[in-house]
Design a protein around this motif. Structure first.
Motif, PDB file in Angstrom:
ATOM      1  N   GLN A 238       0.638  -1.071   0.082  1.00 13.23           N
ATOM      2  CA  GLN A 238      -0.031  -0.163   0.003  1.00 13.23           C
ATOM      3  C   GLN A 238       0.838   1.375  -0.048  1.00 13.23           C
ATOM      4  N   ALA A 239       1.929   1.337   0.736  1.00 11.48           N
ATOM      5  CA  ALA A 239       2.898   2.270   0.736  1.00 11.48           C
ATOM      6  C   ALA A 239       3.297   2.641  -0.563  1.00 11.48           C
ATOM      7  N   ASP A 240       3.887   1.681  -1.022  1.00  9.43           N
ATOM      8  CA  ASP A 240       4.394   1.638  -2.280  1.00  9.43           C
ATOM      9  C   ASP A 240       3.607   2.356  -3.636  1.00  9.43           C
ATOM     10  N   LEU A 241       2.471   1.940  -3.527  1.00 12.25           N
ATOM     11  CA  LEU A 241       1.106   2.292  -4.520  1.00 12.25           C
ATOM     12  C   LEU A 241       1.085   3.739  -4.251  1.00 12.25           C
ATOM     13  N   ILE A 242       0.788   4.228  -2.950  1.00  8.11           N
ATOM     14  CA  ILE A 242       0.603   5.589  -2.670  1.00  8.11           C
ATOM     15  C   ILE A 242       1.819   6.511  -3.094  1.00  8.11           C
ATOM     16  N   ALA A 243       3.104   5.894  -2.693  1.00  5.96           N
ATOM     17  CA  ALA A 243       4.158   6.951  -3.194  1.00  5.96           C
ATOM     18  C   ALA A 243       4.347   6.862  -4.705  1.00  5.96           C
ATOM     19  N   ARG A 244       4.202   5.886  -5.412  1.00  2.00           N
ATOM     20  CA  ARG A 244       4.196   6.100  -6.710  1.00  2.00           C
ATOM     21  C   ARG A 244       3.184   6.681  -7.465  1.00  2.00           C
ATOM     22  N   ASN A 245       1.775   6.770  -6.925  1.00  2.00           N
ATOM     23  CA  ASN A 245       0.731   7.178  -7.719  1.00  2.00           C
ATOM     24  C   ASN A 245      -0.074   8.001  -6.922  1.00  2.00           C
ATOM     25  N   PRO A 246      -0.314   9.209  -7.296  1.00  2.00           N
ATOM     26  CA  PRO A 246      -1.245  10.212  -6.585  1.00  2.00           C
ATOM     27  C   PRO A 246      -2.556   9.634  -6.515  1.00  2.00           C
ATOM     28  N   ILE A 247      -3.183   9.575  -5.335  1.00  3.30           N
ATOM     29  CA  ILE A 247      -4.409   9.124  -5.200  1.00  3.30           C
ATOM     30  C   ILE A 247      -5.565   9.966  -4.460  1.00  3.30           C
ATOM     31  N   VAL A 255      -8.402   3.114   2.674  1.00  6.37           N
ATOM     32  CA  VAL A 255      -7.129   2.712   3.556  1.00  6.37           C
ATOM     33  C   VAL A 255      -7.147   3.246   4.933  1.00  6.37           C
ATOM     34  N   GLY A 256      -7.985   4.126   5.425  1.00  8.02           N
ATOM     35  CA  GLY A 256      -7.878   4.338   6.592  1.00  8.02           C
ATOM     36  C   GLY A 256      -6.857   5.342   6.893  1.00  8.02           C
ATOM     37  N   MET A 257      -6.510   6.260   5.819  1.00 12.10           N
ATOM     38  CA  MET A 257      -5.399   7.221   5.831  1.00 12.10           C
ATOM     39  C   MET A 257      -6.084   8.824   5.595  1.00 12.10           C
ATOM     40  N   ILE A 258      -7.084   8.927   5.899  1.00 12.38           N
ATOM     41  CA  ILE A 258      -7.696  10.285   5.577  1.00 12.38           C
ATOM     42  C   ILE A 258      -7.545  11.355   6.611  1.00 12.38           C
ATOM     43  N   GLN A 259      -6.941  10.881   7.930  1.00  9.00           N
ATOM     44  CA  GLN A 259      -6.438  12.111   8.696  1.00  9.00           C
ATOM     45  C   GLN A 259      -4.904  11.935   8.881  1.00  9.00           C
ATOM     46  N   SER A 260      -4.550  11.190   8.110  1.00  4.68           N
ATOM     47  CA  SER A 260      -2.937  11.276   8.024  1.00  4.68           C
ATOM     48  C   SER A 260      -2.204  12.322   7.141  1.00  4.68           C
ATOM     49  N   ALA A 261      -1.324  12.905   7.853  1.00  2.00           N
ATOM     50  CA  ALA A 261      -0.562  13.861   6.989  1.00  2.00           C
ATOM     51  C   ALA A 261       0.559  13.128   6.112  1.00  2.00           C
ATOM     52  N   ASP A 262       0.798  12.062   6.431  1.00  2.00           N
ATOM     53  CA  ASP A 262       2.062  11.299   5.963  1.00  2.00           C
ATOM     54  C   ASP A 262       1.636   9.708   5.628  1.00  2.00           C
ATOM     55  N   VAL A 264       2.031   7.526   3.542  1.00  2.00           N
ATOM     56  CA  VAL A 264       3.133   6.577   3.299  1.00  2.00           C
ATOM     57  C   VAL A 264       3.787   6.189   4.359  1.00  2.00           C
ATOM     58  N   GLY A 265       4.490   7.451   5.190  1.00  2.00           N
ATOM     59  CA  GLY A 265       5.201   7.072   6.278  1.00  2.00           C
ATOM     60  C   GLY A 265       4.505   6.158   7.246  1.00  2.00           C
ATOM     61  N   ASP A 266       3.323   6.468   7.733  1.00  2.00           N
ATOM     62  CA  ASP A 266       2.522   5.785   8.502  1.00  2.00           C
ATOM     63  C   ASP A 266       2.166   4.174   8.417  1.00  2.00           C
ATOM     64  N   LEU A 267       1.891   4.143   7.085  1.00  2.00           N
ATOM     65  CA  LEU A 267       1.851   2.624   6.472  1.00  2.00           C
ATOM     66  C   LEU A 267       3.235   1.859   6.656  1.00  2.00           C
ATOM     67  N   GLN A 268       4.232   2.462   6.289  1.00  2.00           N
ATOM     68  CA  GLN A 268       5.616   1.962   6.502  1.00  2.00           C
ATOM     69  C   GLN A 268       5.721   1.855   8.028  1.00  2.00           C
TER      70      GLN A 268
END
Length: 359
Positions: A238-247, A255-262, A264-268
């Motif tokens: 998931q982190a790799d997909l988000i890092a390579r493609n704007p979503i 993916v439960g990341m709507i409140q996350s400022a980062d 990719v970093g949170d998933l990693q």
């Protein structure tokens, strides 16, 4: 004065209707059990064990049914009973007793179907260990005929189809086992979905199944390590997909990341925590099993993604020396993330052996 004649003395045979009614009741119940049993036997290839079981029930039912339900059958049954020197006054009772015995035998065979299922399940395991895959799958299917609720068999078949990369067929078997709360079924479902659909949506669905698997009680350490490993790998992807493609915002919400400022970093960070937990569980058990040590490989890939090459190099060494990929999918993961130098040193015995544990 008119004399009153005493009522006629009732003969013993006047009660034959009672025995005949009980006989018919036994036949109806016995026929139900026999039909269910014969259906289980007839759905696969017959062998000596099945043939004797079915013939034994059928012979008893034919004799008693013919004797109780048809005129010709009753005449035939009377001849048989007379030849056995059973008086006509007691033939209804004897027929009833025979029907009751047949019912008991039919019920006993029907109730033994799960044990027959266990026999074919163990036979399938022996075939699989001997490399006779086709025979193993046939035995597993036969086991399901006798006990459709045996989750061991459905999970074994799910593992087989997953191993040959028929992930759609694997999901059908895992889905059958899910209502029983088997963590191996939830984990298998997550793996099959993860391999079939590598989009964010597919990986999110796989994540949910892995989370369900972790929520089940009494997880064996090997199984828990496997689930943590795969869940960690989901986050790596998931982190790799988000890092390579704007979503979009909607996809971040999925993916439960709507409140996350980062995101990719949170998933990693999630992935690293899970993979290190899997490694800790792996290290306490020296015994090998298919899928063991894959957490080292996925952690090495994650460390590469987060620009920690020195740490990654150490983990790639652990991957090469300690990982036992359980499927061609995991074998390809090592190739894609670690390259041929690592792959050439990996123990591939887990790919060609039976699933001793959830992979």
């Amino acid at each position: 004065m008119t004399e009153t004649n005493p009522p006629p003395h009732r003969k013993w045979t006047d009660f034959d209707w009672i025995w005949n009614t009980i006989t018919v009741g036994c036949l109806v119940l016995g026929g139900t059990f026999a039909t269910d049993t014969v259906q289980a036997f007839s759905q696969g290839q017959w062998d000596l064990l099945q043939t004797f079981g079915t013939i034994g029930q059928g012979a008893g039912l034919v004799f008693v049914t013919g004797g109780a339900l048809t005129d010709r059958g009753r005449q035939g049954a009377k001849l048989v009973l007379t030849s056995l020197r059973i008086a006509p006054a007691y033939q209804a009772e004897v027929t009833c007793a025979f029907a009751a015995v047949t019912l008991a035998a039919t019920y006993g065979v029907n109730q033994s179907l799960p044990r027959l299922g266990d026999y074919y399940y163990r036979q399938g395991q022996r075939f699989y260990n001997a490399g006779q895959t086709a025979s193993a799958v046939a035995s597993f299917h036969q086991a399901l005929n006798f006990d459709p609720n045996d989750v061991r068999v459905t999970i074994a078949l799910g593992n087989y189809f997953e191993k040959i990369r028929d992930h759609e067929a694997a999901q059908k078997f895992y889905l059958t086992a899910l209502p029983y709360g088997e963590p191996a079924a939830f984990s298998g479902m997550g793996r099959a979905i993860m391999r079939q659909d590598t989009s964010l949506q597919g990986l999110e669905a796989a994540e949910l199944y892995f989370q369900f698997a972790l929520s089940q009680a009494q997880l064996q350490p090997e199984l828990k390590a496997s689930i943590l490993t795969h869940l960690g790998f989901v986050y790596v992807q998931q982190a790799d997909l988000i890092a390579r493609n704007p979503i979009s915002v909607a996809e971040l919400r999925e993916v439960g990341m709507i409140q996350s400022a980062d995101p990719v970093g949170d998933l990693q960070r999630r992935s690293e925590q899970l993979l290190r937990s899997a490694i800790a569980l792996t290290d306490i058990n020296p015994a090998p099993w298919p899928g063991k040590g894959m957490a080292y490989c996925y952690l090495a890939a994650l460390l590469d993604q987060t620009d920690r090459p020195q740490e990654a190099q150490g983990r790639w060494e652990d991957c090469a020396n300690r990982a036992i990929p359980a499927s061609s999918n995991q074998y390809e993961d090592i190739l894609n993330y670690g390259g041929l130098p690592i792959l050439d040193r990996v123990n591939t015995s887990g790919i060609v052996t039976r699933y001793a544990h959830d992979n």
